[in-house]
Write a protein that holds these residues in place. Structure first.
Motif, PDB file in Angstrom:
ATOM      1  N   GLY A 142       0.819  -1.217   0.000  1.00 49.57           N
ATOM      2  CA  GLY A 142       0.000   0.000   0.000  1.00 49.57           C
ATOM      3  C   GLY A 142       0.844   1.254   0.000  1.00 49.57           C
ATOM      4  O   GLY A 142       0.511   2.238  -0.674  1.00 49.57           O
ATOM      5  N   ALA A 143       1.950   1.251   0.750  1.00 53.29           N
ATOM      6  CA  ALA A 143       2.841   2.413   0.785  1.00 53.29           C
ATOM      7  C   ALA A 143       3.494   2.636  -0.577  1.00 53.29           C
ATOM      8  O   ALA A 143       3.590   3.777  -1.052  1.00 53.29           O
ATOM      9  N   LEU A 144       3.937   1.567  -1.203  1.00 46.38           N
ATOM     10  CA  LEU A 144       4.551   1.677  -2.530  1.00 46.38           C
ATOM     11  C   LEU A 144       3.532   2.188  -3.548  1.00 46.38           C
ATOM     12  O   LEU A 144       3.846   3.033  -4.398  1.00 46.38           O
ATOM     13  N   ARG A 145       2.309   1.681  -3.461  1.00 46.74           N
ATOM     14  CA  ARG A 145       1.266   2.132  -4.383  1.00 46.74           C
ATOM     15  C   ARG A 145       0.966   3.612  -4.172  1.00 46.74           C
ATOM     16  O   ARG A 145       0.781   4.361  -5.143  1.00 46.74           O
ATOM     17  N   HIS A 146       0.927   4.047  -2.921  1.00 41.44           N
ATOM     18  CA  HIS A 146       0.681   5.463  -2.622  1.00 41.44           C
ATOM     19  C   HIS A 146       1.779   6.334  -3.221  1.00 41.44           C
ATOM     20  O   HIS A 146       1.491   7.383  -3.816  1.00 41.44           O
ATOM     21  N   MET A 147       3.015   5.908  -3.093  1.00 38.82           N
ATOM     22  CA  MET A 147       4.127   6.686  -3.628  1.00 38.82           C
ATOM     23  C   MET A 147       4.150   6.690  -5.149  1.00 38.82           C
ATOM     24  O   MET A 147       4.628   7.639  -5.776  1.00 38.82           O
ATOM     25  N   ALA A 148       3.616   5.630  -5.748  1.00 41.03           N
ATOM     26  CA  ALA A 148       3.608   5.535  -7.204  1.00 41.03           C
ATOM     27  C   ALA A 148       2.763   6.624  -7.845  1.00 41.03           C
ATOM     28  O   ALA A 148       2.923   6.911  -9.039  1.00 41.03           O
ATOM     29  N   ALA A 149       1.878   7.233  -7.063  1.00 37.75           N
ATOM     30  CA  ALA A 149       1.039   8.306  -7.604  1.00 37.75           C
ATOM     31  C   ALA A 149       1.857   9.550  -7.921  1.00 37.75           C
ATOM     32  O   ALA A 149       1.434  10.379  -8.733  1.00 37.75           O
ATOM     33  N   SER A 150       3.028   9.698  -7.299  1.00 35.25           N
ATOM     34  CA  SER A 150       3.823  10.909  -7.512  1.00 35.25           C
ATOM     35  C   SER A 150       5.260  10.642  -7.940  1.00 35.25           C
ATOM     36  O   SER A 150       5.959  11.569  -8.356  1.00 35.25           O
ATOM     37  N   THR A 151       5.714   9.404  -7.833  1.00 35.47           N
ATOM     38  CA  THR A 151       7.088   9.085  -8.231  1.00 35.47           C
ATOM     39  C   THR A 151       7.102   7.794  -9.041  1.00 35.47           C
ATOM     40  O   THR A 151       6.162   7.006  -8.992  1.00 35.47           O
ATOM     41  N   ASP A 152       8.191   7.590  -9.747  1.00 41.23           N
ATOM     42  CA  ASP A 152       8.372   6.374 -10.534  1.00 41.23           C
ATOM     43  C   ASP A 152       8.910   5.285  -9.621  1.00 41.23           C
ATOM     44  O   ASP A 152      10.122   5.136  -9.448  1.00 41.23           O
ATOM     45  N   VAL A 153       8.005   4.528  -9.013  1.00 38.46           N
ATOM     46  CA  VAL A 153       8.421   3.498  -8.074  1.00 38.46           C
ATOM     47  C   VAL A 153       9.264   2.436  -8.761  1.00 38.46           C
ATOM     48  O   VAL A 153      10.299   2.003  -8.237  1.00 38.46           O
ATOM     49  N   ARG A 154       8.843   2.004  -9.931  1.00 43.63           N
ATOM     50  CA  ARG A 154       9.572   0.930 -10.614  1.00 43.63           C
ATOM     51  C   ARG A 154      11.021   1.322 -10.913  1.00 43.63           C
ATOM     52  O   ARG A 154      11.899   0.469 -10.974  1.00 43.63           O
ATOM     53  N   GLY A 155      11.262   2.603 -11.082  1.00 46.59           N
ATOM     54  CA  GLY A 155      12.620   3.058 -11.342  1.00 46.59           C
ATOM     55  C   GLY A 155      13.506   3.056 -10.111  1.00 46.59           C
ATOM     56  O   GLY A 155      14.697   3.382 -10.201  1.00 46.59           O
ATOM     57  N   HIS A 156      12.937   2.667  -8.965  1.00 46.53           N
ATOM     58  CA  HIS A 156      13.696   2.660  -7.717  1.00 46.53           C
ATOM     59  C   HIS A 156      13.887   1.248  -7.173  1.00 46.53           C
ATOM     60  O   HIS A 156      14.197   1.073  -5.994  1.00 46.53           O
ATOM     61  N   ILE A 157      13.744   0.262  -8.040  1.00 43.90           N
ATOM     62  CA  ILE A 157      13.831  -1.112  -7.549  1.00 43.90           C
ATOM     63  C   ILE A 157      15.222  -1.437  -6.996  1.00 43.90           C
ATOM     64  O   ILE A 157      15.360  -2.206  -6.038  1.00 43.90           O
ATOM     65  N   ALA A 158      16.264  -0.824  -7.557  1.00 44.43           N
ATOM     66  CA  ALA A 158      17.616  -1.085  -7.039  1.00 44.43           C
ATOM     67  C   ALA A 158      17.761  -0.559  -5.611  1.00 44.43           C
ATOM     68  O   ALA A 158      18.341  -1.232  -4.752  1.00 44.43           O
ATOM     69  N   ASP A 159      17.241   0.634  -5.349  1.00 41.55           N
ATOM     70  CA  ASP A 159      17.300   1.170  -3.995  1.00 41.55           C
ATOM     71  C   ASP A 159      16.425   0.355  -3.043  1.00 41.55           C
ATOM     72  O   ASP A 159      16.773   0.172  -1.864  1.00 41.55           O
ATOM     73  N   PHE A 160      15.310  -0.139  -3.543  1.00 42.80           N
ATOM     74  CA  PHE A 160      14.445  -0.989  -2.710  1.00 42.80           C
ATOM     75  C   PHE A 160      15.201  -2.252  -2.305  1.00 42.80           C
ATOM     76  O   PHE A 160      15.134  -2.686  -1.149  1.00 42.80           O
ATOM     77  N   GLN A 161      15.957  -2.822  -3.246  1.00 39.73           N
ATOM     78  CA  GLN A 161      16.733  -4.018  -2.930  1.00 39.73           C
ATOM     79  C   GLN A 161      17.848  -3.693  -1.936  1.00 39.73           C
ATOM     80  O   GLN A 161      18.151  -4.491  -1.040  1.00 39.73           O
ATOM     81  N   ARG A 162      18.432  -2.507  -2.068  1.00 44.14           N
ATOM     82  CA  ARG A 162      19.466  -2.113  -1.104  1.00 44.14           C
ATOM     83  C   ARG A 162      18.860  -1.976   0.302  1.00 44.14           C
ATOM     84  O   ARG A 162      19.495  -2.324   1.292  1.00 44.14           O
ATOM     85  N   MET A 163      17.644  -1.440   0.370  1.00 42.58           N
ATOM     86  CA  MET A 163      16.949  -1.385   1.662  1.00 42.58           C
ATOM     87  C   MET A 163      16.761  -2.794   2.219  1.00 42.58           C
ATOM     88  O   MET A 163      16.980  -3.030   3.417  1.00 42.58           O
ATOM     89  N   ASN A 164      16.352  -3.717   1.364  1.00 44.11           N
ATOM     90  CA  ASN A 164      16.170  -5.100   1.798  1.00 44.11           C
ATOM     91  C   ASN A 164      17.468  -5.658   2.375  1.00 44.11           C
ATOM     92  O   ASN A 164      17.468  -6.346   3.404  1.00 44.11           O
ATOM     93  N   ASP A 165      18.581  -5.372   1.698  1.00 44.92           N
ATOM     94  CA  ASP A 165      19.885  -5.863   2.162  1.00 44.92           C
ATOM     95  C   ASP A 165      20.223  -5.303   3.544  1.00 44.92           C
ATOM     96  O   ASP A 165      20.699  -6.025   4.420  1.00 44.92           O
ATOM     97  N   VAL A 166      19.976  -4.010   3.732  1.00 46.19           N
ATOM     98  CA  VAL A 166      20.293  -3.360   5.011  1.00 46.19           C
ATOM     99  C   VAL A 166      19.454  -3.972   6.130  1.00 46.19           C
ATOM    100  O   VAL A 166      19.974  -4.327   7.206  1.00 46.19           O
ATOM    101  N   LEU A 167      18.156  -4.093   5.911  1.00 42.87           N
ATOM    102  CA  LEU A 167      17.261  -4.599   6.951  1.00 42.87           C
ATOM    103  C   LEU A 167      17.531  -6.072   7.244  1.00 42.87           C
ATOM    104  O   LEU A 167      17.525  -6.502   8.405  1.00 42.87           O
ATOM    105  N   ALA A 168      17.780  -6.838   6.190  1.00 42.71           N
ATOM    106  CA  ALA A 168      18.014  -8.268   6.381  1.00 42.71           C
ATOM    107  C   ALA A 168      19.326  -8.525   7.113  1.00 42.71           C
ATOM    108  O   ALA A 168      19.426  -9.470   7.907  1.00 42.71           O
TER     109      ALA A 168
END
Length: 276
Positions: A142-168
């Motif tokens: 839901g948060a990603l969908r909300h952000m997609a209304a104003s930003t290109d979420v799909r263009g940030h998949i690399a940063d999303f994966q980096r977040m996953n790495d940090v949290l994991a």
């Protein structure tokens, strides 16, 4: 004189501060929501440190901070709605409840979590697992969908994966500190959760968050929005049922016995205990 805009690490640290307030609130009232709030606080401070140090190097740190804020807002809204319900309820949080006892102002997954944590033989690790499931499987898409209304979420998949790495990367340490803060004998509880605690592992965090990204895509596809909404709304209840009442009758019976042999062992930290 206008104030300078906050740096991404500062924004994430602000979220961590709000989570710290929740931990103190829930600790003071011995609310079972404390364990997940603490886990969430520790994960968020880890992300803030990564942004501050620049390791890993995020392509768009402001986007990372915005996702952190947007996701946390969903959690805070659910907890505020729960608090409002508790404030007007006789008996407060002491009684066992069903999901249908809670108002629709609380998202269904969080109603399922609260009801599951209210039963007599609820374990601390369950409280964390169930809340983590609701937050990642429901709040995150839901948060990603909300952000997609104003930003290109799909263009940030690399940063999303980096977040996953940090949290994991920090989840094992966080789980050890969670045990030290709230529970004695966490190892004993592994007998109950050997099939289901993967969510609190390095691999589990990555997989769960990756599935959330996929479900965001489903939510944004008009042909699958309805099915996706129904699926992510019911996934937490299904997860709880898998742990509490698995289909295999032998496993279900074994877990029933273990629940009566292994005490919860939950304890509460002193008010002066540091959070990290």
């Amino acid at each position: 004189m206008t104030a300078e805009p906050m740096l991404p690490a500062e924004k994430v640290n602000r979220v961590a501060g709000l989570l710290a307030d929740r931990v103190r609130q829930y600790d003071a009232t011995r609310d079972n929501r404390a364990a997940f709030a603490y886990t969430y606080f520790r994960l968020t401070t880890t992300l803030a440190t990564a942004l501050d140090k620049g390791t890993p190097v995020f392509h768009d740190p402001p986007w990372v901070a915005e996702l952190c804020e947007t996701l946390a807002s969903a959690y805070f809204r659910a907890m505020d709605s729960t608090d409002a319900w508790l404030a007007g309820r006789r008996g407060g949080s002491a009684d066992e409840v069903e999901p249908t006892d809670l108002p629709d102002s609380i998202p269904k997954p969080w109603r399922d979590v609260y009801a599951a944590s209210s039963v007599r033989r609820s374990y601390l690790l369950e409280d964390v697992l169930f809340s983590m499931m609701a937050h990642i499987s429901y709040d995150l898409p839901g948060a990603l969908r909300h952000m997609a209304a104003s930003t290109d979420v799909r263009g940030h998949i690399a940063d999303f994966q980096r977040m996953n790495d940090v949290l994991a990367s920090c989840i094992d340490t966080v789980q050890d500190d969670l045990s030290a803060r709230y529970i004695t004998g966490l190892g004993e509880l592994d007998k109950l959760f050997t099939r289901s605690d993967e969510l609190l592992t390095n691999y589990g965090i990555r997989v769960a968050r990756g599935l959330a990204w996929y479900n965001c895509d489903r939510l944004m596809d008009p042909d699958s929005t309805e099915d996706a909404s129904r699926s992510i709304g019911n996934s937490t209840a299904a997860f709880i049922s898998e742990i509490r009442a698995p289909d295999d009758w032998k496993l279900r019976t074994g877990l029933w016995v273990l629940r009566r042999l292994i005490p919860d062992r939950r304890h509460w930290p002193a008010a002066s205990a540091p959070l990290a």
